[in-house]
Each structure stands twice: as structure tokens, then as C-alpha cells.
Design an enzyme around this catalytic site. Structure first.
Site, PDB file in Angstrom:
ATOM      1  CG  ASP A  52      12.981  18.740  55.631  1.00  0.00           C
ATOM      2  OD1 ASP A  52      11.853  18.952  55.148  1.00  0.00           O
ATOM      3  OD2 ASP A  52      13.502  17.618  55.639  1.00  0.00           O
ATOM      4  CE  LYS A  74      10.058  15.103  52.133  1.00  0.00           C
ATOM      5  NZ  LYS A  74       9.906  15.597  53.503  1.00  0.00           N
ATOM      6  CE  LYS A 107       7.197  10.691  56.967  1.00  0.00           C
ATOM      7  NZ  LYS A 107       7.796  12.026  56.800  1.00  0.00           N
ATOM      8  CG  ASP A 110      -5.413  10.035  65.175  1.00  0.00           C
ATOM      9  OD1 ASP A 110      -6.154   9.112  65.570  1.00  0.00           O
ATOM     10  OD2 ASP A 110      -4.902  10.872  65.937  1.00  0.00           O
ATOM     11  CB  SER A 167      14.734   6.169  54.449  1.00  0.00           C
ATOM     12  OG  SER A 167      14.406   7.270  55.287  1.00  0.00           O
ATOM     13  CD  GLN A 226      18.864   2.276  57.635  1.00  0.00           C
ATOM     14  OE1 GLN A 226      19.577   1.366  57.988  1.00  0.00           O
ATOM     15  NE2 GLN A 226      17.599   2.107  57.272  1.00  0.00           N
ATOM     16  N   GLY A 244      16.856  15.956  50.885  1.00  0.00           N
ATOM     17  CA  GLY A 244      16.830  17.089  51.814  1.00  0.00           C
ATOM     18  C   GLY A 244      18.220  17.658  51.986  1.00  0.00           C
TER      19      GLY A 244
HETATM   20  O1  S5P Z   1      10.937   7.036  55.196  1.00  0.00           O
HETATM   21  C1  S5P Z   1      11.019   8.254  55.111  1.00  0.00           C
HETATM   22  C2  S5P Z   1       9.927   9.047  54.725  1.00  0.00           C
HETATM   23  C3  S5P Z   1      10.108  10.418  54.579  1.00  0.00           C
HETATM   24  S1  S5P Z   1       8.819  11.337  53.894  1.00  0.00           S
HETATM   25  N1  S5P Z   1      12.201   8.870  55.338  1.00  0.00           N
HETATM   26  C4  S5P Z   1      12.380  10.228  55.242  1.00  0.00           C
HETATM   27  O2  S5P Z   1      13.493  10.705  55.452  1.00  0.00           O
HETATM   28  N2  S5P Z   1      11.317  11.026  54.889  1.00  0.00           N
HETATM   29  C5  S5P Z   1      11.428  12.508  54.819  1.00  0.00           C
HETATM   30  O3  S5P Z   1      12.378  12.843  53.814  1.00  0.00           O
HETATM   31  C6  S5P Z   1      11.930  13.158  56.103  1.00  0.00           C
HETATM   32  O4  S5P Z   1      10.829  13.561  56.903  1.00  0.00           O
HETATM   33  C7  S5P Z   1      12.742  14.340  55.598  1.00  0.00           C
HETATM   34  O5  S5P Z   1      11.888  15.474  55.416  1.00  0.00           O
HETATM   35  C8  S5P Z   1      13.240  13.900  54.233  1.00  0.00           C
HETATM   36  C9  S5P Z   1      14.667  13.391  54.225  1.00  0.00           C
HETATM   37  O6  S5P Z   1      15.577  14.399  54.520  1.00  0.00           O
HETATM   38  P1  S5P Z   1      17.160  14.198  54.371  1.00  0.00           P
HETATM   39  O7  S5P Z   1      17.710  15.492  54.854  1.00  0.00           O
HETATM   40  O8  S5P Z   1      17.562  13.036  55.243  1.00  0.00           O
HETATM   41  O9  S5P Z   1      17.439  13.935  52.910  1.00  0.00           O
END
Ligand code: S5P
Length: 280
Positions: A52, A74, A107, A110, A167, A226, A244
Site C-alpha cells: 500500500d 497485493k 473489492k 456493484d 478484519s 484489528q 501491509g
Molecule cells: O477485511 C479486510 C480485507 C482486506 S483486503 N481487511 C483488510 O485490511 N484488507 C486489506 O489488507 C486492506 O485494504 C489493506 O490493503 C490490507 C491490510 O493492511 P495493514 O497495513 O493493516 O496490514
């Protein structure tokens, strides 16, 4: 008199488990699902990094650094400030160099006809390069049909993950909703390869469970994310951890990637021991 040595009793190996990634690869109806399971086995990595970042230079630098340690990269293509088609050409070269799969975390959510246009066209032409993308099922089966139509018409070997669980705190997904998502996956096994989830949600071993919200040192961010540990999500049946900020914001992303990779792989091997199957 010569007594032939008794054949040594076969030592149970982790690879003999029907739940191991190589065995599951055999069951996949979509070649990307099979490729992913095999790739994880050969790289001994069930780590996906969520890159990201906001510039092409940072994306490519990160992909080159963590590439050897991941199965899937990703991305969120729409957060790049300087996207050009060359961003993708260069990313694809790194995917080839380090043997990982590109996942655009779009994601889609639509009606079929709109997601068809979003997947196929616009600035990003996601279908052309995202071997994996994902969708929310809230619009109903048309969202899958619209995306599948593009892949079929353009003869692209693409695949889809369905958001079965999230999450983030307070999300609206219920167990009933998750069940319906699992049924939608089961009806589309030629295109759907698995789920974004926190747990194993389907009994079908051909479907992969990818879990975001993984961090070794934090429990949350300040916007509702979370976190769980690699060990806990994998014990709950996730196959791949998506990490991430735990990696990309670490002082040394390569060291962090290795740490997460090792933790996730060890947890996967532990789960293959018969008495340690996924927790319900
Ligand atoms: O439920 C979700 C689904 C996704 S795809 N929770 C998420 O956090 N994600 C993605 O995973 C979110 O869009 C981000 O790109 C990544 C988590 O990033 P982090 O920095 O919190 O580990």
C-alpha cells in the site's frame, strides 16, 4: 542365514497430508488456484505483502525487495499517484523474476454490468494484468458473472477471491452472509479460487483462505483495523497471511518479510500435524 532387513516403517511426513498445499493444488478447478498452491509449496511461503504505497518507484522497490519471500503481491492500484501502463509492465517483470502472483485488491461491489466495465476498462484495465482480484458479494451473483464474462471474453487466465469476512471492527458481515458467500464460490469454481477471510470458511480444500489484519506487534490501528498474529489466523484455517504496514512500515521490510514468512510457514506446518487441524 541371511535375514533381509525389515523395511523401515514409513516416517509420517508433513507432505503426506491431504491438507497440504501440493495435494490441494490437484483439486483446483482454476489453474491460478493450482499455480498459487504449488508456488507456496516451492517457495515455502504463504505470505502476501500488501504493497500500500503511493508511487511507482516505491512499489517497484518494495516488490523487488520482498519478492523472493512472498507468494502474492497485493496492491491497490488506485492509490498510486503516478500510475502509467509502464507501472504494470515493470511490476510484471518483477513478478516473473521473483515468481509471485499479482493481486489487485479492487473489492468490486456493484451490479454485473458496472463491474464488467470497471474490470475491463477505465484507466487501469485491471483484467489485463491482475491475475487475482476480489469482490464483495453484497450485489448478488451478478458481480461474479460480470467479472467472469470479461475474463472469458478476453481469454484471460484470471481468478477471483470473495470477501467472506473482514478484519475491521464493526463490519456488517454476519455468519449467515458468510455462508451465502461460500455458496456463491461453490457455484463458480472455474473462476473463484477462494476467500478473503479471517477463518477457514469452506470445507472445499481447493479454495484458498487469505487473511488480512495480521501484525506481530500491534492489536489495531486508529481507524478500525484489528490485528491477529500469523499463528492465530493460520490455526483458524487461513492459508495465507496478508501483511501491509507490519512489513512495509518496518525499519527493514526484508527482515520483517522474512520474520512473517517464517512465522506463517511454521504455523502452516504445525496445522498439518493431524491433531492440530483448523479450529472451528
Ligand atoms: O477485511 C479486510 C480485507 C482486506 S483486503 N481487511 C483488510 O485490511 N484488507 C486489506 O489488507 C486492506 O485494504 C489493506 O490493503 C490490507 C491490510 O493492511 P495493514 O497495513 O493493516 O496490514
Amino acid at each position: 542365514m541371511f535375514t533381509p532387513a525389515r523395511p523401515a516403517s514409513p516416517t509420517p511426513t508433513i507432505e503426506a497430508s491431504p491438507e497440504d498445499f501440493m495435494s490441494r493444488a490437484e483439486l483446483c478447478k482454476n489453474p491460478v488456484g493450482a499455480q498459487l498452491f504449488r508456488l507456496m509449496h516451492s517457495k515455502k511461503s504463504n505470505l502476501s505483502v500488501s504493497a500500500d504505497v503511493f508511487t511507482t518507484a516505491k512499489l517497484l522497490q518494495l516488490a523487488d525487495l520482498v519478492g523472493p519471500h512472498i507468494c502474492v503481491l497485493k496492491i491497490h492500484v488506485d492509490i498510486l499517484e503516478d500510475f502509467t501502463p509502464d507501472t504494470i509492465t515493470q511490476l510484471q517483470a518483477l513478478a516473473k523474476k521473483h515468481n509471485f502472483i499479482i493481486f489487485e485488491d479492487r473489492k468490486f461491489a456493484d451490479i454485473g454490468s458496472t463491474v464488467e466495465a470497471q474490470y475491463k476498462g477505465g484507466t487501469f484495465k485491471i483484467a489485463q494484468w491482475a491475475t487475482i482480484t476480489n469482490a464483495h458479494c453484497v450485489p448478488g451473483p451478478g458481480v461474479i458473472a460480470g467479472l467472469k464474462k470479461v475474463a472469458e471474453e478476453l481469454k484471460l487466465q484470471n481468478s477471483l477471491l470473495l470477501l467472506a469476512e473482514m478484519s475491521s471492527e464493526g463490519n456488517l458481515i454476519t455468519p449467515e452472509y458468510t455462508k451465502k458467500v461460500v455458496a456463491m464460490a461453490a457455484a463458480n469454481l472455474k473462476f473463484v479460487i477462494g476467500f478473503i477471510t479471517q477463518h477457514k470458511v469452506s470445507a472445499d480444500p481447493s479454495l484458498v483462505n487469505m487473511a488480512p489484519g495480521v501484525e506481530l506487534r500491534k492489536k489495531s490501528d486508529n481507524l478500525g483495523q484489528q490485528y491477529n498474529t500469523p499463528e492465530s489466523v493460520i490455526a483458524n484455517g487461513a492459508d495465507i497471511i496478508i501483511v501491509g504496514r507490519g512489513i512495509i512500515a518496518a525499519p527493514d521490510p526484508v527482515d520483517a518479510a522474512k520474520e512473517y514468512k517464517e512465522a506463517a510457514w511454521k504455523a502452516y506446518e504445525q496445522r498439518l500435524i493431524p491433531s492440530n487441524g483448523p479450529r472451528p
